[in-house]
Design an enzyme around this catalytic site. Structure first.
Site, PDB file in Angstrom:
ATOM      1  NE  ARG A 125      -2.740   2.565   3.203  1.00 33.18           N
ATOM      2  CZ  ARG A 125      -2.033   3.507   3.793  1.00 33.18           C
ATOM      3  NH1 ARG A 125      -0.802   3.291   4.197  1.00 33.18           N
ATOM      4  NH2 ARG A 125      -2.575   4.691   3.994  1.00 33.18           N
ATOM      5  CG  ASP A 134       3.659   1.491   6.534  1.00 36.04           C
ATOM      6  OD1 ASP A 134       2.976   0.536   6.123  1.00 36.04           O
ATOM      7  OD2 ASP A 134       4.184   2.328   5.783  1.00 36.04           O
ATOM      8  CG  ASP A 163       5.977   0.018   2.942  1.00 31.02           C
ATOM      9  OD1 ASP A 163       5.312   0.976   3.398  1.00 31.02           O
ATOM     10  OD2 ASP A 163       6.857   0.161   2.057  1.00 31.02           O
TER      11      ASP A 163
HETATM   12  P1  ADP Z   1       3.218   5.593   3.320  1.00 31.37           P
HETATM   13  O1  ADP Z   1       3.077   4.212   3.885  1.00 31.37           O
HETATM   14  O2  ADP Z   1       2.401   6.623   4.019  1.00 31.37           O
HETATM   15  O3  ADP Z   1       3.054   5.616   1.842  1.00 31.37           O
HETATM   16  P2  ADP Z   1       6.079   5.245   3.612  1.00 31.37           P
HETATM   17  O4  ADP Z   1       5.856   3.760   3.633  1.00 31.37           O
HETATM   18  O5  ADP Z   1       6.960   5.789   2.543  1.00 31.37           O
HETATM   19  O6  ADP Z   1       4.709   6.071   3.570  1.00 31.37           O
HETATM   20  O7  ADP Z   1       6.646   5.666   5.045  1.00 31.37           O
HETATM   21  C1  ADP Z   1       7.029   7.000   5.313  1.00 31.37           C
HETATM   22  C2  ADP Z   1       8.051   7.045   6.436  1.00 31.37           C
HETATM   23  O8  ADP Z   1       7.451   6.626   7.652  1.00 31.37           O
HETATM   24  C3  ADP Z   1       9.216   6.095   6.221  1.00 31.37           C
HETATM   25  O9  ADP Z   1      10.268   6.685   5.516  1.00 31.37           O
HETATM   26  C4  ADP Z   1       9.635   5.721   7.628  1.00 31.37           C
HETATM   27  O10 ADP Z   1      10.701   6.504   8.053  1.00 31.37           O
HETATM   28  C5  ADP Z   1       8.441   6.019   8.478  1.00 31.37           C
HETATM   29  N1  ADP Z   1       7.922   4.778   9.079  1.00 31.37           N
HETATM   30  C6  ADP Z   1       7.022   3.932   8.542  1.00 31.37           C
HETATM   31  N2  ADP Z   1       6.797   2.875   9.339  1.00 31.37           N
HETATM   32  C7  ADP Z   1       7.561   3.050  10.419  1.00 31.37           C
HETATM   33  C8  ADP Z   1       7.778   2.308  11.621  1.00 31.37           C
HETATM   34  N3  ADP Z   1       7.132   1.156  11.875  1.00 31.37           N
HETATM   35  N4  ADP Z   1       8.654   2.816  12.509  1.00 31.37           N
HETATM   36  C9  ADP Z   1       9.290   3.967  12.287  1.00 31.37           C
HETATM   37  N5  ADP Z   1       9.135   4.718  11.175  1.00 31.37           N
HETATM   38  C10 ADP Z   1       8.286   4.274  10.252  1.00 31.37           C
HETATM   39 MG    MG Z   2       4.224   2.553   3.673  1.00 28.84          MG
END
Ligand code: ADP
Ligand code: MG
Length: 183
Positions: A125, A134, A163
């Site tokens: 996603r 996430d 993710d």
């Molecule tokens: P989205 O899922 O909203 O599309 P991303 O998957 O790119 O966005 O996640 C954005 C940022 O959130 C990542 O670069 C990461 O640093 C942070 N992030 C996501 N999940 C976690 C987690 N479980 N713990 C810490 N940081 C997280």
């Molecule tokens: Mg994500």
């Protein structure tokens, strides 16, 4: 990579004209799931921008006496709040309506209904790019269901370590069992 797909699909979603017919088809498919019938605690989202409309679902679940939860952003986290009445809602993070109320522990939740910008058949996603879901989904064993229009299902999304994949994705035309696609 994620950024380009996000921008392109977000634009498509903004330009998309929502129809009640699509909403009804998605809702009908969701309600056909046995897991939904059994669920006592369901986290939904309050529809924002052009996300799939969850309002009919929220109203139906409330009427059935299920515990409806809506997310509230606190710092970097999503907190599930018990939702009983539309008077609880106030504009919060990014202009999204959020309830004031009692938080519930993520372990109690049976089902999480997730919005998104794009999805692939393996359950990956793409959100708005802040990782809120996430972070939240890593704390619960709930069944994770994404709601989408068919154009939001793309071939292959880049997935990172953090993710959290969804279990099911529901569109107006299909219920995607992501586990089957990951085999
Ligand atoms: P989205 O899922 O909203 O599309 P991303 O998957 O790119 O966005 O996640 C954005 C940022 O959130 C990542 O670069 C990461 O640093 C942070 N992030 C996501 N999940 C976690 C987690 N479980 N713990 C810490 N940081 C997280
Ligand atoms: Mg994500």
């Amino acid at each position: 990579m994620k950024k380009q797909i996000r921008e392109s699909l977000l634009q498509k979603r903004e330009l998309h004209t929502k129809t009640e017919e699509d909403t009804n088809k998605i809702i009908e498919k969701l309600l056909s799931l046995p897991e939904i019938k059994k669920a006592k605690y369901i986290l939904l989202y309050y529809p924002h921008r052009n996300e799939v409309n969850t309002l009919p679902l929220i109203k139906k679940f409330l009427k059935e006496g299920k515990n409806v939860l809506l997310p509230k952003v606190q710092g970097n986290n999503i907190i599930p709040i018990i939702f009983k009445d539309f008077s609880q809602l106030k504009e919060g993070y990014a202009g999204i309506k959020e309830p004031e109320g009692k938080p519930v522990s993520p372990e109690k939740i049976d089902i999480v209904i997730v919005p998104g910008v794009a999805f692939d058949r393996k359950g990956h996603r793409l959100g708005y790019g802040k990782g809120y879901y996430d972070r939240f989904l890593s704390k619960t064993d709930a069944l994770k269901i994404g709601l989408a229009y068919d154009f939001q299902i793309v071939e292959n999304l880049p997935a990172e370590e953090h993710d959290v994949p969804l279990d099911l994705i529901i569109t107006p035309t299909q219920i995607i069992q992501t586990k089957e696609e990951r085999k």
